[in-house]
Design a protein around this motif. Structure first.
Motif, mmCIF file in Angstrom:
data_model
loop_
_atom_site.group_PDB
_atom_site.id
_atom_site.type_symbol
_atom_site.label_atom_id
_atom_site.label_comp_id
_atom_site.label_asym_id
_atom_site.label_seq_id
_atom_site.Cartn_x
_atom_site.Cartn_y
_atom_site.Cartn_z
ATOM 1 N N HIS A 94 0.828 -1.213 0.000
ATOM 2 C CA HIS A 94 0.000 0.000 0.000
ATOM 3 C C HIS A 94 0.863 1.264 0.000
ATOM 4 O O HIS A 94 0.358 2.370 0.186
ATOM 5 C CB HIS A 94 -0.905 -0.016 1.238
ATOM 6 N N GLU A 97 0.058 3.793 -3.429
ATOM 7 C CA GLU A 97 -1.288 4.020 -3.971
ATOM 8 C C GLU A 97 -1.520 3.316 -5.313
ATOM 9 O O GLU A 97 -2.206 3.841 -6.185
ATOM 10 C CB GLU A 97 -1.538 5.529 -4.140
ATOM 11 N N ASP A 99 -2.229 -0.331 -5.326
ATOM 12 C CA ASP A 99 -2.881 -1.613 -5.093
ATOM 13 C C ASP A 99 -4.321 -1.576 -5.590
ATOM 14 O O ASP A 99 -4.900 -0.516 -5.832
ATOM 15 C CB ASP A 99 -2.821 -1.995 -3.610
ATOM 16 N N HIS A 108 -8.415 -2.000 -0.488
ATOM 17 C CA HIS A 108 -7.425 -2.508 -1.437
ATOM 18 C C HIS A 108 -7.029 -3.916 -0.988
ATOM 19 O O HIS A 108 -6.056 -4.085 -0.237
ATOM 20 C CB HIS A 108 -6.203 -1.592 -1.454
ATOM 21 N N SER A 111 -3.081 -5.818 -1.565
ATOM 22 C CA SER A 111 -1.887 -5.446 -0.800
ATOM 23 C C SER A 111 -1.847 -6.138 0.557
ATOM 24 O O SER A 111 -0.790 -6.175 1.207
ATOM 25 C CB SER A 111 -1.818 -3.930 -0.615
ATOM 26 N N GLN A 167 -8.776 0.925 4.682
ATOM 27 C CA GLN A 167 -7.686 -0.053 4.639
ATOM 28 C C GLN A 167 -7.274 -0.495 6.032
ATOM 29 O O GLN A 167 -6.917 -1.656 6.248
ATOM 30 C CB GLN A 167 -6.485 0.531 3.886
ATOM 31 N N ARG A 215 0.392 4.529 5.030
ATOM 32 C CA ARG A 215 0.891 3.282 4.449
ATOM 33 C C ARG A 215 0.888 2.157 5.490
ATOM 34 O O ARG A 215 0.606 1.000 5.188
ATOM 35 C CB ARG A 215 2.314 3.454 3.923
ATOM 36 N N SER A 218 -2.155 -0.364 6.359
ATOM 37 C CA SER A 218 -2.307 -1.634 5.658
ATOM 38 C C SER A 218 -1.482 -2.729 6.325
ATOM 39 O O SER A 218 -1.947 -3.862 6.506
ATOM 40 C CB SER A 218 -1.885 -1.461 4.190
#
Length: 471
Positions: A94, A97, A99, A108, A111, A167, A215, A218
């Motif tokens: 992730h 940006e 995935d 998403h 990922s 996420q 980030r 995720s």
């Protein structure tokens, strides 16, 4: 998927029963084919993400912790405990940006599902003599996609607009269902895995305005799901009605509504199965999916009318209310994360560079004077006509361009490029994979990974793939 003569259980139990009972033979060919593309795309995202500073920081933290070397860090030459591996690898997936995306769940899945399935597979390789077949990886991924995307869709944009990152909140359910299926947990244990992971989900959307921690949401989601499955296997209990609880349940707390019908859609007696995997699309732009329709619309106006950036006097993007709230905040060059989430920056990249991919997101590019000057030419508004079409039109956009010679040109993009309704071509996905994977693995290894994934449903052991992925 359930017997009609049995008492109807709650949504959490229905989802757990589905995930635990899912077999490879249940998966239609188009679902298998899509999942193999999701694996290749997810690996490309992880490989590129492994080179980025925010992923490297998480990897350094994990290295310091030590522990049993049982699962690979994708794109790196080392192994760590499985929960730490998925923490790093799902952060990498992730990290830029790119995935995949399920529009209604705003999640998403690849990922998270790809590293969880593969890293859990590596753990299985260490505990049994037999190989881990690719069919098990695909089945476990399908469980993760189907469970989480139903729950995420039931929460919908309400979760996002309340300030939660899907996420980080829906993602643990991707991981828990995937890990539980890899481990072969029964329905009761899978329900506990979901009940634990769902209680551990977190992530605030303010992170999009420049923070690296977006980030990490995720990675933490993947770690929570794996931990949930591991604990459930030991008899640790989770929230038995996690999805549907009226007080403090996933839907009531995160979305403020309890849409049980959507959470179990296609899984109840008499209902036709509708595979959420096939409602998931891929991303050609390295930006938040909500603005892809606007980017595609601007590109269409410029291409159809042979415009260059210097021909443009004004741009107005008309978008949905969720997209406006999510992405149309004033751009201040706060960082790469913020640039990738910002409508004005994305439109500027299409106008100036013709694309929004890796080269458009460097520290120098995001604050370049010509970029900041062009952003002043762009406006955004909520389009009542798009809003009237409901949540299914959330990614729809209309872009109007006023040229320097006085013309007004417009294009409406109903379905973004890469969506299930407007899919990217196999050649497009191949180019994306090569652009992300080759710089990390080299051409020869990247080609071997691609060939292996193409046959993933028939391979008897994933070990050769994991050997290729440790660059």
């Amino acid at each position: 998927m359930m017997d009609a003569d049995k008492a109807v259980p709650g949504a959490t139990a229905v989802l757990a029963d589905f995930a635990a009972g899912l077999t490879f033979e249940d998966l239609p060919k188009d679902v298998v084919d899509h999942l193999k593309l999701a694996v290749l795309d997810g690996l490309a995202c992880c490989l590129h993400g492994a080179t980025l500073p925010w992923t490297r920081m998480v990897a350094d933290l994990v290295d310091h912790d030590g522990g049993t070397p049982e699962a690979s860090l994708i794109g790196m030459l080392r192994m760590v405990p499985v929960a730490n591996a998925v923490l790093v690898n799902a952060t990498a997936g992730h990290a830029f940006e790119m995935d995949d995306i399920h529009r209604d769940a705003i999640t998403h899945p690849n990922s998270i599902a790809v590293p969880v399935a593969l890293n859990m597979g590596e753990r299985l390789l260490g505990t049994r003599r037999a190989g881990v077949p690719g069919s098990l990886v695909l089945t476990a991924m399908a469980a993760g996609y189907e469970v989480a995307c139903r729950v995420g869709s039931a929460a919908g944009t309400d979760l996002l607009l309340r300030g939660f990152h899907p996420q980080g909140t829906v993602g643990p359910l991707v991981a828990a269902a995937t890990a539980a299926r890899m481990m072969g947990l029964d329905a009761a244990a899978t329900a506990h895995a979901l009940g634990i992971a769902g209680s551990l989900g977190a992530g605030l959307m303010a992170a999009q305005e420049g923070a690296m921690v977006k980030r990490l949401h995720s990675g933490r989601a993947a770690e929570a799901g794996v931990r949930g499955a591991e604990l459930a296997a030991k008899g640790f209990t989770g929230i038995s009605d996690m999805v549907e609880a009226e007080y403090g349940g996933f839907l009531s707390a995160f979305a403020g509504k309890i849409n049980i019908d959507r959470a179990v859609q296609g899984l109840m007696p008499g209902q036709d199965m509708q595979w959420e995997v096939l409602r998931t699309g891929f991303k050609p732009h390295a930006m938040v999916t909500s603005i892809h329709g606007a980017l595609d619309a601007l590109r269409a106006v410029m291409t159809d009318n042979n415009l260059a950036a210097g021909d443009i006097a004004r741009i107005t993007a008309y978008v949905s209310h969720p997209t406006y709230v999510h992405c149309a905040w004033p751009y201040k060059a706060q960082g790469i994360t913020a640039a990738q989430m910002n409508l004005y920056y994305g439109l500027t990249m299409i106008a100036l560079d013709g694309e929004a991919f890796t080269a458009q997101f460097t520290e120098d590019r995001i604050k370049a004077p010509e970029v900041l000057a062009f952003i002043d030419r762009i406006d955004a508004e909520v389009d009542p006509a798009i809003e009237a079409e409901g949540p299914g039109a959330r990614h729809m956009a209309r872009v109007t361009v006023v040229t320097t010679d006085g013309r007004t040109l417009s294009h409406t993009e109903r379905n973004r490029r890469g969506s299930p309704e407007n899919p990217v071509s196999a050649a497009d996905l191949d180019r994306k994979y090569n652009a992300l994977a080759v710089p990390v693995l080299g051409e020869a290894k990247a080609a071997k990974v691609k060939d292996f994934v193409a046959e993933l449903d028939t391979v008897e052991d994933i070990r050769p793939l994991m050997n290729l992925l440790t660059a």
